[in-house]
Write a protein that holds these residues in place. Structure first.
Motif, PDB file in Angstrom:
ATOM      1  N   LYS A 252       0.780  -1.000   0.075  1.00 29.68           N
ATOM      2  CA  LYS A 252       0.061  -0.085  -0.067  1.00 29.68           C
ATOM      3  C   LYS A 252       0.869   1.427   0.047  1.00 29.68           C
ATOM      4  O   LYS A 252       0.817   2.212  -0.636  1.00 29.68           O
ATOM      5  CB  LYS A 252      -0.778   0.035   1.079  1.00 29.68           C
ATOM      6  N   GLU A 253       2.028   1.220   0.774  1.00 25.47           N
ATOM      7  CA  GLU A 253       2.834   2.261   0.918  1.00 25.47           C
ATOM      8  C   GLU A 253       3.667   2.700  -0.351  1.00 25.47           C
ATOM      9  O   GLU A 253       3.903   3.727  -0.791  1.00 25.47           O
ATOM     10  CB  GLU A 253       3.729   2.239   2.283  1.00 25.47           C
ATOM     11  N   THR A 254       4.361   1.546  -0.890  1.00 24.91           N
ATOM     12  CA  THR A 254       5.067   1.599  -1.888  1.00 24.91           C
ATOM     13  C   THR A 254       4.726   1.536  -3.481  1.00 24.91           C
ATOM     14  O   THR A 254       5.418   1.829  -4.461  1.00 24.91           O
ATOM     15  CB  THR A 254       6.302   0.543  -1.906  1.00 24.91           C
ATOM     16  N   GLY A 255       3.550   0.937  -3.584  1.00 22.29           N
ATOM     17  CA  GLY A 255       2.910   0.475  -4.740  1.00 22.29           C
ATOM     18  C   GLY A 255       3.632  -0.385  -5.688  1.00 22.29           C
ATOM     19  O   GLY A 255       3.511  -0.476  -6.870  1.00 22.29           O
ATOM     20  N   SER A 256       4.377  -1.241  -4.888  1.00 25.30           N
ATOM     21  CA  SER A 256       5.300  -2.072  -5.438  1.00 25.30           C
ATOM     22  C   SER A 256       5.471  -3.513  -4.747  1.00 25.30           C
ATOM     23  O   SER A 256       5.846  -3.265  -3.460  1.00 25.30           O
ATOM     24  CB  SER A 256       6.369  -1.692  -5.763  1.00 25.30           C
ATOM     25  N   ILE A 257       5.330  -4.653  -5.270  1.00 26.26           N
ATOM     26  CA  ILE A 257       5.640  -5.985  -4.543  1.00 26.26           C
ATOM     27  C   ILE A 257       7.001  -5.929  -4.318  1.00 26.26           C
ATOM     28  O   ILE A 257       7.240  -6.547  -3.070  1.00 26.26           O
ATOM     29  CB  ILE A 257       5.058  -7.203  -5.318  1.00 26.26           C
TER      30      ILE A 257
ATOM     31  N   ILE B  21      -6.615 -10.070  -3.672  1.00 22.69           N
ATOM     32  CA  ILE B  21      -5.857  -9.284  -2.647  1.00 22.69           C
ATOM     33  C   ILE B  21      -5.337  -7.704  -3.275  1.00 22.69           C
ATOM     34  O   ILE B  21      -5.396  -6.983  -2.784  1.00 22.69           O
ATOM     35  CB  ILE B  21      -4.950 -10.115  -1.926  1.00 22.69           C
ATOM     36  N   ILE B  22      -4.449  -8.016  -4.312  1.00 22.39           N
ATOM     37  CA  ILE B  22      -3.659  -7.119  -5.097  1.00 22.39           C
ATOM     38  C   ILE B  22      -4.077  -7.082  -6.435  1.00 22.39           C
ATOM     39  O   ILE B  22      -4.411  -8.226  -7.049  1.00 22.39           O
ATOM     40  CB  ILE B  22      -2.184  -7.099  -4.771  1.00 22.39           C
ATOM     41  N   ILE B  23      -3.821  -6.061  -7.032  1.00 27.58           N
ATOM     42  CA  ILE B  23      -3.964  -5.832  -8.462  1.00 27.58           C
ATOM     43  C   ILE B  23      -2.588  -5.153  -9.000  1.00 27.58           C
ATOM     44  O   ILE B  23      -1.945  -4.391  -8.312  1.00 27.58           O
ATOM     45  CB  ILE B  23      -4.933  -4.608  -8.833  1.00 27.58           C
ATOM     46  N   THR B  24      -2.130  -6.024 -10.128  1.00 29.98           N
ATOM     47  CA  THR B  24      -0.790  -5.438 -10.705  1.00 29.98           C
ATOM     48  C   THR B  24      -0.963  -4.705 -11.780  1.00 29.98           C
ATOM     49  O   THR B  24      -1.882  -5.182 -12.492  1.00 29.98           O
ATOM     50  CB  THR B  24       0.197  -6.713 -10.638  1.00 29.98           C
TER      51      THR B  24
ATOM     52  N   ARG C 133       5.577   3.025 -15.081  1.00 31.20           N
ATOM     53  CA  ARG C 133       3.962   2.768 -14.702  1.00 31.20           C
ATOM     54  C   ARG C 133       3.695   1.548 -14.243  1.00 31.20           C
ATOM     55  O   ARG C 133       2.357   1.222 -14.098  1.00 31.20           O
ATOM     56  CB  ARG C 133       3.381   2.792 -16.273  1.00 31.20           C
ATOM     57  N   GLY C 134       4.633   0.546 -13.939  1.00 33.01           N
ATOM     58  CA  GLY C 134       4.181  -0.819 -13.311  1.00 33.01           C
ATOM     59  C   GLY C 134       3.959  -0.636 -11.936  1.00 33.01           C
ATOM     60  O   GLY C 134       4.280   0.503 -11.215  1.00 33.01           O
ATOM     61  N   GLY C 135       3.381  -1.622 -11.200  1.00 33.47           N
ATOM     62  CA  GLY C 135       3.321  -1.537  -9.721  1.00 33.47           C
ATOM     63  C   GLY C 135       2.100  -2.625  -9.386  1.00 33.47           C
ATOM     64  O   GLY C 135       1.808  -3.440 -10.094  1.00 33.47           O
ATOM     65  N   ALA C 136       1.472  -2.398  -8.140  1.00 35.86           N
ATOM     66  CA  ALA C 136       0.597  -3.059  -7.527  1.00 35.86           C
ATOM     67  C   ALA C 136      -0.121  -2.302  -6.492  1.00 35.86           C
ATOM     68  O   ALA C 136       0.536  -1.173  -5.853  1.00 35.86           O
ATOM     69  CB  ALA C 136       1.291  -4.238  -6.602  1.00 35.86           C
ATOM     70  N   LYS C 137      -1.414  -2.619  -6.217  1.00 34.51           N
ATOM     71  CA  LYS C 137      -2.149  -1.750  -5.277  1.00 34.51           C
ATOM     72  C   LYS C 137      -3.096  -2.863  -4.640  1.00 34.51           C
ATOM     73  O   LYS C 137      -3.322  -4.083  -5.189  1.00 34.51           O
ATOM     74  CB  LYS C 137      -2.801  -0.738  -5.642  1.00 34.51           C
ATOM     75  N   LEU C 138      -3.699  -2.551  -3.557  1.00 40.31           N
ATOM     76  CA  LEU C 138      -4.640  -3.471  -2.810  1.00 40.31           C
ATOM     77  C   LEU C 138      -6.009  -3.286  -3.268  1.00 40.31           C
ATOM     78  O   LEU C 138      -6.244  -2.191  -3.701  1.00 40.31           O
ATOM     79  CB  LEU C 138      -4.591  -3.210  -1.363  1.00 40.31           C
ATOM     80  N   THR C 139      -6.561  -4.407  -3.662  1.00 44.12           N
ATOM     81  CA  THR C 139      -8.070  -4.191  -3.931  1.00 44.12           C
ATOM     82  C   THR C 139      -8.758  -3.863  -2.850  1.00 44.12           C
ATOM     83  O   THR C 139      -8.279  -3.691  -1.743  1.00 44.12           O
ATOM     84  CB  THR C 139      -8.523  -5.636  -4.340  1.00 44.12           C
ATOM     85  N   GLU C 140     -10.146  -3.672  -3.074  1.00 42.89           N
ATOM     86  CA  GLU C 140     -10.971  -3.350  -2.219  1.00 42.89           C
ATOM     87  C   GLU C 140     -11.055  -4.300  -1.051  1.00 42.89           C
ATOM     88  O   GLU C 140     -11.155  -3.786   0.241  1.00 42.89           O
ATOM     89  CB  GLU C 140     -12.590  -2.714  -2.832  1.00 42.89           C
ATOM     90  N   PHE C 141     -11.027  -5.517  -1.418  1.00 46.95           N
ATOM     91  CA  PHE C 141     -11.009  -6.636  -0.323  1.00 46.95           C
ATOM     92  C   PHE C 141      -9.885  -6.481   0.465  1.00 46.95           C
ATOM     93  O   PHE C 141      -9.762  -6.848   1.504  1.00 46.95           O
ATOM     94  CB  PHE C 141     -11.206  -7.939  -1.249  1.00 46.95           C
ATOM     95  N   GLY C 142      -8.696  -6.471  -0.176  1.00 45.55           N
ATOM     96  CA  GLY C 142      -7.404  -6.309   0.173  1.00 45.55           C
ATOM     97  C   GLY C 142      -7.298  -5.186   1.347  1.00 45.55           C
ATOM     98  O   GLY C 142      -6.741  -5.385   2.433  1.00 45.55           O
ATOM     99  N   GLU C 143      -8.064  -4.157   0.941  1.00 39.72           N
ATOM    100  CA  GLU C 143      -7.882  -3.045   1.707  1.00 39.72           C
ATOM    101  C   GLU C 143      -8.734  -3.188   3.197  1.00 39.72           C
ATOM    102  O   GLU C 143      -8.374  -2.970   4.337  1.00 39.72           O
ATOM    103  CB  GLU C 143      -8.634  -1.651   1.328  1.00 39.72           C
TER     104      GLU C 143
END
Length: 128
Positions: free
Chosen positions: A29-34, A63-66, A73-83
């Motif tokens: 969530k903080e870094t936007g990267s796995i 849990i996450i979307i990549t 432009r790459g990265g990852a974030k938590l889904t609504e369920f993950g949050e």
């Protein structure tokens, strides 16, 4: 003397969420990267992905979307369920911490534990 605890959530005797996985999700969530999140919590990328995959399989939810696209432009974030999962787990951990603090304050009232934590110095009668 301190009371310690660890908290985790299981389904069918398999961990869905624990304190290490919580740290990983917070870092994503903080870094936007796995990759950056894994480094931050002391895991390699493969181990971090295995945690995420296991969480998703056991929960039946993403849990996450990549995002692909290289470093810009790459990265990852938590889904609504993950949050929501992260928020619920953090709430449970806070409740456990409140209970731990209450029990910690009551250690003096526990006869045998207080004997360990606050031993009385006995006079050595055989020393004379």
């Amino acid at each position: 003397m301190k009371i310690k605890h660890k908290v985790w959530i299981e389904k069918d005797d398999e961990i869905i969420m624990g304190m290490g996985r919580e740290a990983l999700l917070k870092a994503i969530k903080e870094t936007g990267s796995i990759t950056k999140a894994a480094e931050k919590v002391g895991l390699n990328y493969t181990k971090a992905m295995s945690y995420i995959k296991a969480m998703e399989e056991r929960s039946g939810q993403k849990i996450i979307i990549t995002f692909k696209g290289g470093t810009e432009r790459g990265g990852a974030k938590l889904t609504e369920f993950g949050e929501g999962l992260l928020k619920d787990f953090e709430s449970i951990v806070k409740e456990y911490e409140k209970l731990r603090e209450r029990l910690q304050k009551g250690l003096k009232r526990r006869k045998y534990l207080s004997m360990i934590a606050y031993p009385k110095k006995e006079e050595n009668k055989d020393a004379e």
